[in-house]
Scaffold this motif. Structure first.
Motif, PDB file in Angstrom:
ATOM      1  N   VAL A   1     -81.693 -28.949  98.085  1.00  0.00           N
ATOM      2  CA  VAL A   1     -81.043 -28.142  97.044  1.00  0.00           C
ATOM      3  C   VAL A   1     -79.597 -27.932  97.445  1.00  0.00           C
ATOM      4  N   ARG A   2     -78.720 -28.505  96.665  1.00  0.00           N
ATOM      5  CA  ARG A   2     -77.294 -28.404  96.980  1.00  0.00           C
ATOM      6  C   ARG A   2     -76.497 -28.348  95.682  1.00  0.00           C
ATOM      7  N   PRO A   3     -75.317 -27.730  95.724  1.00  0.00           N
ATOM      8  CA  PRO A   3     -74.487 -27.718  94.515  1.00  0.00           C
ATOM      9  C   PRO A   3     -74.157 -29.143  94.087  1.00  0.00           C
ATOM     10  N   SER A   4     -74.339 -29.413  92.810  1.00  0.00           N
ATOM     11  CA  SER A   4     -74.085 -30.760  92.322  1.00  0.00           C
ATOM     12  C   SER A   4     -72.581 -31.020  92.229  1.00  0.00           C
ATOM     13  N   PRO A   5     -72.115 -32.190  92.708  1.00  0.00           N
ATOM     14  CA  PRO A   5     -70.690 -32.519  92.576  1.00  0.00           C
ATOM     15  C   PRO A   5     -70.289 -32.865  91.151  1.00  0.00           C
ATOM     16  N   ASP A   6     -71.284 -33.094  90.300  1.00  0.00           N
ATOM     17  CA  ASP A   6     -71.011 -33.460  88.906  1.00  0.00           C
ATOM     18  C   ASP A   6     -71.672 -32.446  87.980  1.00  0.00           C
ATOM     19  N   THR A   7     -70.872 -31.537  87.437  1.00  0.00           N
ATOM     20  CA  THR A   7     -71.385 -30.538  86.488  1.00  0.00           C
ATOM     21  C   THR A   7     -70.673 -30.655  85.148  1.00  0.00           C
ATOM     22  N   SER A   8     -70.255 -31.883  84.836  1.00  0.00           N
ATOM     23  CA  SER A   8     -69.508 -32.096  83.599  1.00  0.00           C
ATOM     24  C   SER A   8     -70.424 -32.287  82.394  1.00  0.00           C
ATOM     25  N   GLY A   9     -71.736 -32.391  82.634  1.00  0.00           N
ATOM     26  CA  GLY A   9     -72.657 -32.631  81.538  1.00  0.00           C
ATOM     27  C   GLY A   9     -72.890 -31.404  80.680  1.00  0.00           C
ATOM     28  N   THR A  10     -73.556 -31.609  79.574  1.00  0.00           N
ATOM     29  CA  THR A  10     -73.775 -30.524  78.600  1.00  0.00           C
ATOM     30  C   THR A  10     -75.251 -30.276  78.312  1.00  0.00           C
ATOM     31  N   TYR A  11     -76.154 -30.935  79.049  1.00  0.00           N
ATOM     32  CA  TYR A  11     -77.569 -30.833  78.728  1.00  0.00           C
ATOM     33  C   TYR A  11     -78.261 -29.768  79.578  1.00  0.00           C
ATOM     34  N   GLU A  12     -79.147 -28.998  78.912  1.00  0.00           N
ATOM     35  CA  GLU A  12     -80.036 -28.101  79.654  1.00  0.00           C
ATOM     36  C   GLU A  12     -81.326 -28.857  79.954  1.00  0.00           C
ATOM     37  N   CYS A  13     -81.753 -28.813  81.216  1.00  0.00           N
ATOM     38  CA  CYS A  13     -82.935 -29.567  81.648  1.00  0.00           C
ATOM     39  C   CYS A  13     -83.860 -28.670  82.465  1.00  0.00           C
ATOM     40  N   GLN A  14     -85.161 -28.933  82.352  1.00  0.00           N
ATOM     41  CA  GLN A  14     -86.155 -28.188  83.116  1.00  0.00           C
ATOM     42  C   GLN A  14     -87.305 -29.112  83.477  1.00  0.00           C
ATOM     43  N   LEU A  15     -87.636 -29.141  84.762  1.00  0.00           N
ATOM     44  CA  LEU A  15     -88.700 -29.992  85.256  1.00  0.00           C
ATOM     45  C   LEU A  15     -90.051 -29.290  85.135  1.00  0.00           C
ATOM     46  N   VAL A  16     -91.064 -30.042  84.717  1.00  0.00           N
ATOM     47  CA  VAL A  16     -92.409 -29.488  84.554  1.00  0.00           C
ATOM     48  C   VAL A  16     -93.404 -30.383  85.296  1.00  0.00           C
ATOM     49  N   PRO A  17     -93.750 -30.053  86.546  1.00  0.00           N
ATOM     50  CA  PRO A  17     -94.781 -30.815  87.249  1.00  0.00           C
ATOM     51  C   PRO A  17     -96.169 -30.385  86.797  1.00  0.00           C
ATOM     52  N   SER A  18     -97.134 -31.265  86.933  1.00  0.00           N
ATOM     53  CA  SER A  18     -98.510 -30.935  86.558  1.00  0.00           C
ATOM     54  C   SER A  18     -99.456 -31.761  87.395  1.00  0.00           C
ATOM     55  N   GLY A  19    -100.728 -31.355  87.400  1.00  0.00           N
ATOM     56  CA  GLY A  19    -101.719 -32.096  88.160  1.00  0.00           C
ATOM     57  C   GLY A  19    -102.883 -31.223  88.570  1.00  0.00           C
ATOM     58  N   PRO A  20    -103.877 -31.809  89.254  1.00  0.00           N
ATOM     59  CA  PRO A  20    -105.076 -31.054  89.629  1.00  0.00           C
ATOM     60  C   PRO A  20    -104.806 -29.924  90.608  1.00  0.00           C
ATOM     61  N   GLY A  21    -103.629 -29.886  91.232  1.00  0.00           N
ATOM     62  CA  GLY A  21    -103.309 -28.802  92.147  1.00  0.00           C
ATOM     63  C   GLY A  21    -102.779 -27.556  91.471  1.00  0.00           C
ATOM     64  N   PHE A  22    -102.562 -27.620  90.156  1.00  0.00           N
ATOM     65  CA  PHE A  22    -102.076 -26.462  89.408  1.00  0.00           C
ATOM     66  C   PHE A  22    -103.235 -25.778  88.691  1.00  0.00           C
ATOM     67  N   VAL A  23    -103.073 -24.485  88.459  1.00  0.00           N
ATOM     68  CA  VAL A  23    -104.139 -23.702  87.830  1.00  0.00           C
ATOM     69  C   VAL A  23    -104.350 -24.140  86.390  1.00  0.00           C
TER      70      VAL A  23
END
Length: 494
Positions: free
Chosen positions: A303-325
């Motif tokens: 986890v580090r500050p990104s050197p490229d923050t010129s983008g305009t998109y909001e993004c969110q990661l969603v992991p899933s699998g048998p290890g999640f409730v």
């Protein structure tokens, strides 16, 4: 001695009574064990299989009836999930644009609760749908690596198409860059020749690598269902460039002679990201790396500050699998389908929804939302392909447009767009395997510019497809209808 002699003299009668006794006992036990914490449809399918032939059905249930990890491995996954939540706090939260619909904030909150990752802003993204070009571009990005390269694919193999990708990994490893590679055990080893060539290449250059979810039935001191798999696909370079999507790292014909003879090849969609979202991808890779190697990677390198923050998109990661409730990917899809007001476009190679997803799509279509579903005209997996077809009548009746991607191509891309507001792209199919049995990676993306890129991809796929009409579907042979319905029943056994 007399009793034993009587048994020998009457072995047929003894065997009959023994068989009937076991048969009755297995049926009674199944009535108690099978429905426990199981979806009604799945429980009924298993009970039917056991009642028809208990001697075969019950052992199969013991082998394949549990979608959970063994306790020791599940405890490790829970520890990973807790760690993800702690580390995810280092990634700054972003606010949605003012013109974003109100329901989108609910989806963001749902994802944060289920998968721990926050919504990030200032991201940029590109889409790539040409199979060999995406591999070439990933190799090009790898050659820019200064510190680390993280690679994770369900299927990986060294062949004429992926050779340059592995050469890029070797070059950076020889230059002192840390290279880590994960591949699903069954997904990779099932392609033996190119799998062996890959391992030899990685070993020759000292590249760290490990199989995910190795098939050892009694690993961690308890029985583990052999078809629990890691189905994710990711490449992360220096924590600054991230690739993810539907494509495996193997030739488009999957190096299978039967596919080559038929001209069968796969069509994919991959996305290349820059910005804070890459730290989320890196964290997810690190969780899988720890899961398989017991090595905890340094948070400062992830986890580090990104050197490229010129983008305009909001993004969110969603992991899933048998290890999640919960089934994180299923809940996200359903939330979005119920929230849609104008349009839903879903692209999925294997569409075998549970009752809740089918209801969400039908409800959307009935209330006036334009719903389009892209699937392949032909299938590479008999059971899933015919189970999928069993849903077409219901969907067509509700007004869903079904597009059949023309043979001999298998449309393997996996993405969804909702209205003009949000897209979801990743590795997750819309079937029970992806919801319950496989570790998946989905990414929710907001932004009208990205939606325009997704629309271009959808337009390309539409131009390569034909629309399934009600008349065509009703005229299919009666035998096909029977096969479709039988496969639908079998697909419920998860």
């Amino acid at each position: 001695m007399g009793l034993w002699q009587w048994v020998l003299d009457n072995w047929a009668l003894v065997w009959t009574y023994l068989y009937v006794g076991i048969d009755v006992v297995l049926r009674l036990i199944s009535l108690v064990v099978v429905p426990r914490n199981r979806r009604p449809g799945s429980a009924l399918a298993w009970l039917l299989a056991i009642m028809v032939l208990p001697i075969v059905g019950f052992p199969l249930f013991l082998l394949l009836g549990r979608s959970q990890l063994p306790k020791r491995r599940l405890a490790k996954q829970k520890a990973v999930n807790r760690l993800l939540r702690v580390r995810a706090h280092e990634i700054p939260d972003s606010e949605l644009d003012e013109d974003a619909p109100s329901w989108l904030q609910s989806a963001v909150q749902l994802n944060r609760e289920l998968g721990a990752f926050p919504l990030t802003g200032n991201n940029s993204a590109e889409l790539e749908i040409d199979y060999e070009t995406s591999i070439a571009r990933m190799a090009e990005d790898i050659r820019t690596a200064r510190e680390s390269v993280h690679v994770l694919f369900y299927i990986m193999g060294l062949d004429e198409v992926t050779e340059d990708f592995f050469e890029a990994l070797a070059e950076r490893a020889d230059a002192g860059v840390t290279v880590r590679v994960l591949y699903d055990h069954w997904g990779a080893v099932s392609h033996r020749a190119v799998y062996r060539a890959m391992r030899e290449k990685l070993d020759a250059h000292g590249i760290q690598h490990a199989p995910m979810m190795p098939i050892r039935l009694f690993r961690d001191g308890a029985f583990q269902r052999p078809d629990l798999r890691n189905h994710r696909k990711m490449v992360i370079v220096d924590g600054e460039i991230g690739w993810m999507g539907s494509q495996n790292l193997i030739a488009a014909h999957y190096d299978k002679p039967a596919n080559i003879r038929r001209g069968l090849h796969w069509q994919e969609t991959m996305a290349r990201f820059r910005g804070p979202i890459v730290s989320e991808l890196n964290l997810l890779f690190a969780s899988d790396w720890y899961y398989e190697s017991d090595e905890m990677l340094d948070e400062q390198t992830l986890v580090r500050p990104s050197p490229d923050t010129s983008g305009t998109y909001e993004c969110q990661l969603v992991p899933s699998g048998p290890g999640f409730v919960e089934e994180n990917n299923l809940l996200l899809f359903n939330q979005l389908f119920y929230s849609a007001t104008r349009r839903i476009v879903a692209v999925s190679p294997y569409f075998v929804p549970d009752e809740s997803m089918l209801s969400a799509l039908i409800t959307a279509a009935r209330r006036g939302v334009e719903v389009e579903l892209f699937v392949s005209e032909i299938g590479d997996q008999f059971l899933v392909f015919h189970a999928q077809r069993s849903y077409y009548s219901t969907l067509l009746d509700a007004g869903v447009k079904i597009w059949l991607y023309r043979a001999p191509t298998i449309l393997h891309a996996k993405h969804v767009t909702i209205d003009d507001s949000v897209s979801v792209i990743g590795s997750s199919n819309m079937d029970m395997r992806s919801f319950l049995l496989q570790m998946e990676c989905s990414l929710m993306v907001g932004g009208t510019d990205f939606m325009e890129k997704m629309r271009e991809v959808e337009h390309t796929y539409r131009s390569r497809s034909r629309q399934l009409t009600r008349e065509e579907w009703e005229s299919r042979p009666r035998t096909m209808q029977v096969i479709d319905n039988l496969c639908r029943l079998a697909s419920s056994v998860v």
